[in-house]
Design an enzyme around this catalytic site. Structure first.
Site, PDB file in Angstrom:
ATOM      1  N   CYS A   1     -10.446  -1.712  14.720  1.00 33.47           N
ATOM      2  CA  CYS A   1     -10.798  -3.130  14.912  1.00 33.47           C
ATOM      3  C   CYS A   1     -10.983  -3.520  16.372  1.00 33.47           C
ATOM      4  O   CYS A   1     -11.722  -4.454  16.666  1.00 33.47           O
ATOM      5  CB  CYS A   1      -9.738  -4.032  14.306  1.00 33.47           C
ATOM      6  SG  CYS A   1      -9.730  -3.952  12.526  1.00 33.47           S
TER       7      CYS A   1
ATOM      8  N   GLU B   1       0.831  -1.203   0.000  1.00 35.09           N
ATOM      9  CA  GLU B   1       0.000   0.000   0.000  1.00 35.09           C
ATOM     10  C   GLU B   1       0.868   1.256   0.000  1.00 35.09           C
ATOM     11  O   GLU B   1       0.546   2.256  -0.658  1.00 35.09           O
ATOM     12  CB  GLU B   1      -0.934  -0.027   1.220  1.00 35.09           C
ATOM     13  CG  GLU B   1      -2.171   0.837   1.056  1.00 35.09           C
ATOM     14  CD  GLU B   1      -3.250   0.477   2.070  1.00 35.09           C
ATOM     15  OE1 GLU B   1      -3.986  -0.495   1.830  1.00 35.09           O
ATOM     16  OE2 GLU B   1      -3.353   1.149   3.105  1.00 35.09           O
TER      17      GLU B   1
ATOM     18  N   GLU C   1     -13.810 -12.408  -5.921  1.00 36.56           N
ATOM     19  CA  GLU C   1     -12.439 -12.028  -6.286  1.00 36.56           C
ATOM     20  C   GLU C   1     -11.415 -12.706  -5.389  1.00 36.56           C
ATOM     21  O   GLU C   1     -10.229 -12.690  -5.690  1.00 36.56           O
ATOM     22  CB  GLU C   1     -12.228 -10.506  -6.162  1.00 36.56           C
ATOM     23  CG  GLU C   1     -13.278  -9.619  -6.783  1.00 36.56           C
ATOM     24  CD  GLU C   1     -14.465  -9.388  -5.848  1.00 36.56           C
ATOM     25  OE1 GLU C   1     -15.541  -9.956  -6.160  1.00 36.56           O
ATOM     26  OE2 GLU C   1     -14.341  -8.687  -4.839  1.00 36.56           O
TER      27      GLU C   1
ATOM     28  N   CYS D   1      -8.488  -2.087   4.012  1.00 37.14           N
ATOM     29  CA  CYS D   1      -8.456  -3.317   4.824  1.00 37.14           C
ATOM     30  C   CYS D   1      -9.747  -3.573   5.586  1.00 37.14           C
ATOM     31  O   CYS D   1     -10.022  -4.694   5.984  1.00 37.14           O
ATOM     32  CB  CYS D   1      -7.261  -3.324   5.757  1.00 37.14           C
ATOM     33  SG  CYS D   1      -6.921  -1.769   6.536  1.00 37.14           S
TER      34      CYS D   1
ATOM     35  N   SER E   1      -7.471   1.800  -2.369  1.00 37.74           N
ATOM     36  CA  SER E   1      -6.244   1.060  -2.655  1.00 37.74           C
ATOM     37  C   SER E   1      -6.643  -0.293  -3.224  1.00 37.74           C
ATOM     38  O   SER E   1      -7.637  -0.888  -2.799  1.00 37.74           O
ATOM     39  CB  SER E   1      -5.454   0.864  -1.365  1.00 37.74           C
ATOM     40  OG  SER E   1      -4.581  -0.233  -1.500  1.00 37.74           O
TER      41      SER E   1
ATOM     42  N   GLU F   1     -16.458 -10.649   3.613  1.00 32.12           N
ATOM     43  CA  GLU F   1     -15.280 -10.484   2.749  1.00 32.12           C
ATOM     44  C   GLU F   1     -14.786 -11.842   2.236  1.00 32.12           C
ATOM     45  O   GLU F   1     -14.458 -11.997   1.061  1.00 32.12           O
ATOM     46  CB  GLU F   1     -14.148  -9.783   3.532  1.00 32.12           C
ATOM     47  CG  GLU F   1     -12.857  -9.636   2.728  1.00 32.12           C
ATOM     48  CD  GLU F   1     -11.675  -9.141   3.577  1.00 32.12           C
ATOM     49  OE1 GLU F   1     -11.779  -8.056   4.170  1.00 32.12           O
ATOM     50  OE2 GLU F   1     -10.647  -9.852   3.629  1.00 32.12           O
TER      51      GLU F   1
ATOM     52  N   LYS G   1     -15.831  -9.488   8.109  1.00 32.59           N
ATOM     53  CA  LYS G   1     -14.794 -10.342   7.515  1.00 32.59           C
ATOM     54  C   LYS G   1     -15.389 -11.644   6.980  1.00 32.59           C
ATOM     55  O   LYS G   1     -14.854 -12.268   6.073  1.00 32.59           O
ATOM     56  CB  LYS G   1     -13.699 -10.643   8.538  1.00 32.59           C
ATOM     57  CG  LYS G   1     -12.792  -9.464   8.849  1.00 32.59           C
ATOM     58  CD  LYS G   1     -11.714  -9.265   7.791  1.00 32.59           C
ATOM     59  CE  LYS G   1     -10.898  -8.014   8.085  1.00 32.59           C
ATOM     60  NZ  LYS G   1     -10.120  -7.574   6.919  1.00 32.59           N
TER      61      LYS G   1
ATOM     62  N   GLU H   1       2.048   1.710  -3.419  1.00 30.93           N
ATOM     63  CA  GLU H   1       0.936   2.184  -4.253  1.00 30.93           C
ATOM     64  C   GLU H   1       0.728   3.687  -4.050  1.00 30.93           C
ATOM     65  O   GLU H   1       0.531   4.436  -5.009  1.00 30.93           O
ATOM     66  CB  GLU H   1      -0.351   1.405  -3.905  1.00 30.93           C
ATOM     67  CG  GLU H   1      -1.510   1.709  -4.851  1.00 30.93           C
ATOM     68  CD  GLU H   1      -2.808   1.015  -4.450  1.00 30.93           C
ATOM     69  OE1 GLU H   1      -2.804   0.200  -3.500  1.00 30.93           O
ATOM     70  OE2 GLU H   1      -3.847   1.311  -5.090  1.00 30.93           O
TER      71      GLU H   1
HETATM   72 FE1  HC1 Z   1      -8.470  -5.524  11.438  1.00 33.76          FE
HETATM   73 FE2  HC1 Z   1      -6.894  -5.844   9.494  1.00 33.76          FE
HETATM   74  S1  HC1 Z   1      -6.471  -4.482  11.273  1.00 33.76           S
HETATM   75  S2  HC1 Z   1      -9.001  -5.027   9.274  1.00 33.76           S
HETATM   76  O1  HC1 Z   1      -8.946  -3.732  11.656  1.00 33.76           O
HETATM   77  O2  HC1 Z   1      -6.177  -4.582   8.223  1.00 33.76           O
HETATM   78  O3  HC1 Z   1     -10.846  -7.247  11.363  1.00 33.76           O
HETATM   79  O4  HC1 Z   1      -7.655  -6.525  14.105  1.00 33.76           O
HETATM   80  O5  HC1 Z   1      -7.388  -8.261  10.920  1.00 33.76           O
HETATM   81  O6  HC1 Z   1      -7.488  -7.985   7.442  1.00 33.76           O
HETATM   82  O7  HC1 Z   1      -4.170  -6.986   9.988  1.00 33.76           O
HETATM   83  C1  HC1 Z   1      -9.985  -6.567  11.550  1.00 33.76           C
HETATM   84  C2  HC1 Z   1      -8.018  -6.111  13.168  1.00 33.76           C
HETATM   85  C3  HC1 Z   1      -7.541  -7.117  10.763  1.00 33.76           C
HETATM   86  C4  HC1 Z   1      -7.184  -7.159   8.172  1.00 33.76           C
HETATM   87  C5  HC1 Z   1      -5.180  -6.590   9.731  1.00 33.76           C
END
Ligand code: HC1
Ligand code: SF4
Length: 571
Positions: free
Chosen positions: A505, A280, A367, A300, A320, A362, A359, A283
């Site tokens: 998070c 990132e 993809e 993220c 990103s 996700e 998550k 990028e």
């Molecule tokens: Fe997160 Fe991440 S920090 S998004 O906040 O970018 O869920 O803890 O796992 O994938 O590393 C959440 C936390 C986590 C991702 C990372």
């Protein structure tokens, strides 16, 4: 100070605003169900009714101001009887399938019913009224026959997140929090943040559980390797499931518990958080140097991605292209590590433990599947679900000997763990981008302008030829405000970090439920403590990351990185 008595004992307070706060401050028990210190009191459940010397009617402690000279009674037969009969009425409209309920063991209603010895003898009146289970979302399940009408989900969604997906409709026993037109939640603009499930005191809204599937995978491996990964924010919260304080650091015990559950390998999402910074950061430097779309937005947080795709598709080019650390690590495990171990992607099951309900959503994205079409992340457990699994298996979490992650995908720096806090991705990125672009380290590693709980944080960093302007925004309602300003040209930045949940998070919808008002501050401290104790605190100094570039990816933004570590978005 305000002077008052509780149950004939004298007290005074300079901080309590309500009778409930005064009682809690002095360790006097008052039952509540709709009250949560992070939300507005609504006075709906009637369980906190107390007697006072001001007139005969009992008053809800949560919604009654503390006044000088008030004499409060919380333990009279009248108060206790009122709690019992109100609990009885709640039970009559509540589907008590306790033994199969996600909230079993952490249910506020269950605790109250036990504490007051309430018998469930009222005729059931819920069946005819709701009978509605909505399992349309991969992240959440709503079972409205368990709803206790506390308004906490409605407040979490509208007040905290500014999403307004749920609103209370109907009256009396017909009241129920509904989506617009009563649509299944997956057909609404819900972003799967899970704030509603975090605040639900019972099992009416909970994460779409993967506990049983995980047990099955662990107990019937059929020759497959089960690999776990754990997110940054899990390690400062999991111990709350076992009665410890928010912010207690239990990384080693968590890894040990996951091994005891039967995992073959435990990797750390922190490894790929470091990797994310490499990709990132590169990028960003590339976009700045070559006139790419700015501001660049972090990618993220899956609740945030859902928000952009559903509500702000015009900003998709700003995102990103980096996958989240969860997505990157699963991709490496199935597409690279498996081969190194002489196995096929199909032979490996990836279970990720996340503080987040989105998550789960996700992990199902098209993809993020292998070439042969299987998901790279097979199962996502919330931190709460990991707690449930450990309890189910009777693993003595608190007395476990600490265990280390497997390598090389278990190595990480302090920059990775701070991803768990709002501002952490930005701070980690700056530590690396600054040093790479200017060939000297940042004057200070603890970059405080992007830390803390302010909803929108801004900073400008002298960055050679340019002043790099950055912003950090957390909590969905603040994000909507920021995007409005951006559209109106009121703000100008190069790089912006977005996290859907308050605090980042550590405040995720899948973290252990807390009834305290300071759990976010304490988890945040825990995260920064881990960072301070690390010998390496910059992502580009992660030796395992350096190694994977040397041996496989070659360099950030290479052809292979694009294939395995980046993604695209749809609307
Ligand atoms: Fe997160 Fe991440 S920090 S998004 O906040 O970018 O869920 O803890 O796992 O994938 O590393 C959440 C936390 C986590 C991702 C990372
Ligand atoms: Fe609202 Fe988030 Fe719950 Fe969806 S997941 S209903 S956006 S609080």
């Amino acid at each position: 100070a305000i002077k008052f008595t509780i149950n004939n004992k004298k007290y005074e307070s300079t901080t309590a605003k309500t009778i409930l706060e005064a009682c809690r401050e002095n360790d006097v028990y008052v039952p509540t169900l709709c009250y949560h210190p992070m939300l507005e009191p609504v006075g709906k459940c009637r369980l906190c009714l107390v007697e006072t010397n001001f007139g005969g009617k009992m008053v809800p402690a949560c919604a009654t101001d503390l006044r000088d000279g008030v004499e409060i009674t919380t333990n009279s037969p009248r108060v206790v009887n009122s709690v019992k009969s109100n609990l009885g009425l709640i039970l009559a409209t509540h589907n008590q399938e306790c033994s199969s309920c996600e909230a079993n063991g952490r249910c506020e209603l269950q605790d109250l019913v036990y504490r007051y010895g309430v018998e469930d003898k009222f005729p059931k009146i819920f069946e005819k009224h709701h009978n509605m289970v909505d399992s349309s979302s991969p992240a959440l399940i709503r079972d409205m026959d368990k709803c206790v009408l506390c308004y906490r989900c409605v407040q979490a969604c509208s007040l905290l997140q500014g999403m307004d997906i749920l609103s209370m409709t109907g009256r009396g026993v017909h009241a129920i929090p509904k989506t617009a037109f009563d649509s299944p939640i997956s057909e609404t603009e819900c972003i799967n943040c899970g704030a509603c499930s975090f605040y639900c005191p019972v099992g009416a809204i909970s994460e779409h559980s993967a506990v049983r599937r995980t047990l099955d995978v662990l107990e019937n491996k059929n020759g497959k390797i089960v690999v776990f990964q754990t997110a940054p924010a899990t390690r400062v919260a999991i111990s709350e499931e076992f009665g410890m304080e928010p912010g207690d650091i239990s990384t080693g015990r968590m890894v040990a518990a996951i091994r005891k559950l039967g995992a073959d390998v435990v990797f750390d999402t922190n490894f790929s958080a470091d990797l994310t910074i490499m990709e990132e950061g590169s990028e960003l430097l590339d976009r700045v140097a070559n006139g790419g779309t700015l501001p660049m937005f972090t990618s993220c947080c899956p609740g945030w991605i859902n928000m952009v795709e559903k509500l702000y598709p015009e900003f998709i080019p700003n995102l990103s292209s980096c996958r989240s650390p969860q997505g990157m690590l699963s991709s490496i495990i199935k597409n690279h590590w498996a081969e190194k171990m002489g196995r096929k992607p199909e032979d490996v099951i990836v279970v990720s433990v996340m503080p987040c309900t989105a998550k789960k959503d996700e992990a199902r994205r098209e993809e993020l599947k292998t070439e042969s079409g299987i998901p790279e992340t097979d199962i996502v457990l919330t931190t709460r679900e990991l707690g449930r699994l450990i309890k189910l298996k009777k693993i003595p979490f608190l007395s476990l000997e600490e265990s280390e992650y497997n390598n090389p995908l278990g190595e990480s720096t302090g920059a990775a763990v701070i991803f768990g806090n709002t501002g952490g991705v930005m701070e980690a990125a700056l530590r690396t981008a600054y040093e790479i672009a200017l060939e000297k380290p940042m004057p200070t590693l603890n970059y405080t302008p992007v830390r803390g709980f302010q909803g929108i944080k801004e900073a400008t960093i002298p960055f050679g030829e340019i002043d790099l302007k950055v912003a950090v925004v957390h909590q969905a309602s603040n994000i909507r405000e920021y995007l409005k300003k951006l559209k109106n040209g009121e703000v100008e930045h190069h790089f912006v970090e977005f996290m859907i949940c308050k605090g980042g998070c550590i405040g995720g919808g899948g973290e252990p439920k807390s009834l305290t008002s300071d759990y976010l501050e304490r988890r945040m401290k825990g995260i920064y403590n881990i960072d301070e104790r690390k010998t390496t605190r910059k992502s580009h100094e992660n030796q395992a990351v350096q190694q994977i570039y040397e041996q496989f990816f070659e360099k950030p933004l290479s052809h292979k990185s694009h294939k395995l570590l980046h993604t695209h978005y749809t609307n």
